[in-house]
Design a protein around this motif. Sequence first.
Motif, PDB file in Angstrom:
ATOM      1  N   ALA A 117       0.833  -1.206   0.000  1.00 18.33           N
ATOM      2  CA  ALA A 117       0.000   0.000   0.000  1.00 18.33           C
ATOM      3  C   ALA A 117       0.869   1.257   0.000  1.00 18.33           C
ATOM      4  O   ALA A 117       0.526   2.267  -0.603  1.00 18.33           O
ATOM      5  CB  ALA A 117      -0.919  -0.003   1.212  1.00 18.33           C
TER       6      ALA A 117
ATOM      7  N   ASP B  17       3.733   1.592  -1.476  1.00 20.93           N
ATOM      8  CA  ASP B  17       4.208   1.823  -2.843  1.00 20.93           C
ATOM      9  C   ASP B  17       3.136   2.510  -3.680  1.00 20.93           C
ATOM     10  O   ASP B  17       3.433   3.263  -4.602  1.00 20.93           O
ATOM     11  CB  ASP B  17       4.613   0.501  -3.494  1.00 20.93           C
ATOM     12  CG  ASP B  17       5.773  -0.142  -2.758  1.00 20.93           C
ATOM     13  OD1 ASP B  17       6.693   0.589  -2.366  1.00 20.93           O
ATOM     14  OD2 ASP B  17       5.750  -1.375  -2.572  1.00 20.93           O
ATOM     15  N   GLU B  18       1.872   2.216  -3.349  1.00 22.72           N
ATOM     16  CA  GLU B  18       0.785   2.877  -4.074  1.00 22.72           C
ATOM     17  C   GLU B  18       0.784   4.377  -3.798  1.00 22.72           C
ATOM     18  O   GLU B  18       0.399   5.158  -4.657  1.00 22.72           O
ATOM     19  CB  GLU B  18      -0.561   2.262  -3.692  1.00 22.72           C
ATOM     20  CG  GLU B  18      -0.721   0.864  -4.262  1.00 22.72           C
ATOM     21  CD  GLU B  18      -2.153   0.380  -4.197  1.00 22.72           C
ATOM     22  OE1 GLU B  18      -2.611   0.151  -3.066  1.00 22.72           O
ATOM     23  OE2 GLU B  18      -2.789   0.252  -5.247  1.00 22.72           O
TER      24      GLU B  18
ATOM     25  N   LEU C  33       2.969   5.868  -6.306  1.00 26.92           N
ATOM     26  CA  LEU C  33       2.348   5.920  -7.639  1.00 26.92           C
ATOM     27  C   LEU C  33       1.381   7.091  -7.819  1.00 26.92           C
ATOM     28  O   LEU C  33       1.131   7.507  -8.948  1.00 26.92           O
ATOM     29  CB  LEU C  33       1.608   4.610  -7.929  1.00 26.92           C
ATOM     30  CG  LEU C  33       2.486   3.400  -8.287  1.00 26.92           C
ATOM     31  CD1 LEU C  33       1.640   2.153  -8.443  1.00 26.92           C
ATOM     32  CD2 LEU C  33       3.265   3.667  -9.575  1.00 26.92           C
TER      33      LEU C  33
ATOM     34  N   ARG D 215       4.366  -4.785 -11.473  1.00 26.42           N
ATOM     35  CA  ARG D 215       2.953  -4.634 -11.855  1.00 26.42           C
ATOM     36  C   ARG D 215       2.197  -5.942 -11.614  1.00 26.42           C
ATOM     37  O   ARG D 215       1.072  -5.950 -11.120  1.00 26.42           O
ATOM     38  CB  ARG D 215       2.872  -4.217 -13.333  1.00 26.42           C
ATOM     39  CG  ARG D 215       1.527  -4.399 -14.032  1.00 26.42           C
ATOM     40  CD  ARG D 215       0.386  -3.702 -13.335  1.00 26.42           C
ATOM     41  NE  ARG D 215      -0.836  -3.636 -14.124  1.00 26.42           N
ATOM     42  CZ  ARG D 215      -1.711  -4.621 -14.243  1.00 26.42           C
ATOM     43  NH1 ARG D 215      -1.515  -5.780 -13.665  1.00 26.42           N
ATOM     44  NH2 ARG D 215      -2.819  -4.445 -14.955  1.00 26.42           N
TER      45      ARG D 215
ATOM     46  N   GLY E 267       1.734  -6.512  -7.893  1.00 26.23           N
ATOM     47  CA  GLY E 267       0.861  -5.494  -7.316  1.00 26.23           C
ATOM     48  C   GLY E 267      -0.595  -5.638  -7.716  1.00 26.23           C
ATOM     49  O   GLY E 267      -1.494  -5.551  -6.896  1.00 26.23           O
ATOM     50  N   TYR E 268      -0.809  -5.897  -9.011  1.00 26.52           N
ATOM     51  CA  TYR E 268      -2.194  -5.889  -9.498  1.00 26.52           C
ATOM     52  C   TYR E 268      -2.572  -7.136 -10.284  1.00 26.52           C
ATOM     53  O   TYR E 268      -3.615  -7.172 -10.924  1.00 26.52           O
ATOM     54  CB  TYR E 268      -2.430  -4.643 -10.373  1.00 26.52           C
ATOM     55  CG  TYR E 268      -2.146  -3.352  -9.651  1.00 26.52           C
ATOM     56  CD1 TYR E 268      -2.991  -2.904  -8.637  1.00 26.52           C
ATOM     57  CD2 TYR E 268      -1.026  -2.599  -9.969  1.00 26.52           C
ATOM     58  CE1 TYR E 268      -2.720  -1.725  -7.962  1.00 26.52           C
ATOM     59  CE2 TYR E 268      -0.756  -1.408  -9.297  1.00 26.52           C
ATOM     60  CZ  TYR E 268      -1.611  -0.982  -8.293  1.00 26.52           C
ATOM     61  OH  TYR E 268      -1.344   0.181  -7.628  1.00 26.52           O
TER      62      TYR E 268
ATOM     63  N   TRP F  35      -1.953   1.970 -13.149  1.00 27.51           N
ATOM     64  CA  TRP F  35      -3.116   2.570 -12.503  1.00 27.51           C
ATOM     65  C   TRP F  35      -4.372   1.904 -13.064  1.00 27.51           C
ATOM     66  O   TRP F  35      -5.151   2.544 -13.758  1.00 27.51           O
ATOM     67  CB  TRP F  35      -3.140   4.073 -12.752  1.00 27.51           C
ATOM     68  CG  TRP F  35      -2.019   4.817 -12.113  1.00 27.51           C
ATOM     69  CD1 TRP F  35      -2.061   5.412 -10.887  1.00 27.51           C
ATOM     70  CD2 TRP F  35      -0.687   5.070 -12.621  1.00 27.51           C
ATOM     71  NE1 TRP F  35      -0.844   6.002 -10.620  1.00 27.51           N
ATOM     72  CE2 TRP F  35       0.011   5.817 -11.658  1.00 27.51           C
ATOM     73  CE3 TRP F  35      -0.032   4.724 -13.813  1.00 27.51           C
ATOM     74  CZ2 TRP F  35       1.328   6.227 -11.828  1.00 27.51           C
ATOM     75  CZ3 TRP F  35       1.284   5.125 -13.975  1.00 27.51           C
ATOM     76  CH2 TRP F  35       1.954   5.867 -13.002  1.00 27.51           C
TER      77      TRP F  35
END
Length: 286
Positions: free
Chosen positions: A68, A70-71, A74, A117, A120-121, A283
């Motif tokens: 979180a 790291d977000e 971003l 990436r 993360g997602y 994103w």
Amino acid sequence: MSTRNNEDRFGSFESDAAPAASTTQTQTNPLEFATPTDMVELPSKGKFYPEGHTLHNAESVELRYMTAKDEDILVNRSLIKKGVVLDRLLQSVLVNKKINIDDLLIGDKNAMLVSARITGYGSDYATRVPCPSCGTVSDHVFDLEEALEASNASQGDTTLAEQTERGTFLITLPKTGVSVEVRPLTGKDEKAILKTNTMRQKNKMPELGLTDQMKMYIVSVNGEEDGAVISNLVDNMPAIDSRHLRTSYSEAIPSVDLAQHFECPECSYEQEMEVPFTSEFFWPKR
Ligand SMILES: [Zn+2]
């Protein structure tokens, strides 16, 4: 400064107490979460880093999963504006803090970004792509994990360039017969390109073109390292040589080429398509 002094003064006392402290540390705290890490394969296999560099001959590098925190990086507007947001993210998830982002080959950097990436997602990357044949825009889901594996598998099968001992490649131009030595670009070069282009935009000048990039990655021409000689060749190179140089360069230099099968739902047109790096990459819309 004062803490430093205290440490020095009580140094002998602390070393006596140290064994007790370390035994308490071995007990696991149920409230302490360890973020998982992942080994990322480097497209360069560490071959182009000089001896003594942390990544010299390193085939992979350890990245911590995105968190979180790291977000927060971003979405940091000032980092985005400065164009350093992805560098900051990489610096944060790299386990070995001795690695300098500026030293990284662009291909290795991109492999790390794609891996970050994924952790993360997830591996699915949904984006809207226009069909190259009929132009219809459709939703397409790319599998980043699969694309990254395919990219890794195709590294190093170059036929047009000869690798030298100093981590560069020799390419012979078909028309002029000139031997051109090229090098892979790094994070530092990428930053310089970004800086120059931002400056040019402000002055309403065109962005750096193909010839400017060639001047950056050409190390020598027929053994001559003089910048004026290199510029002269680039500015007068026949188009056929220029094309050969660019093709051979992209084939030889370790990189991430994310291509995946695309089929248009409207006209059934099929082709291998580059995974588009749009703003949705880090994103994702949820
Ligand atoms: Zn179509």
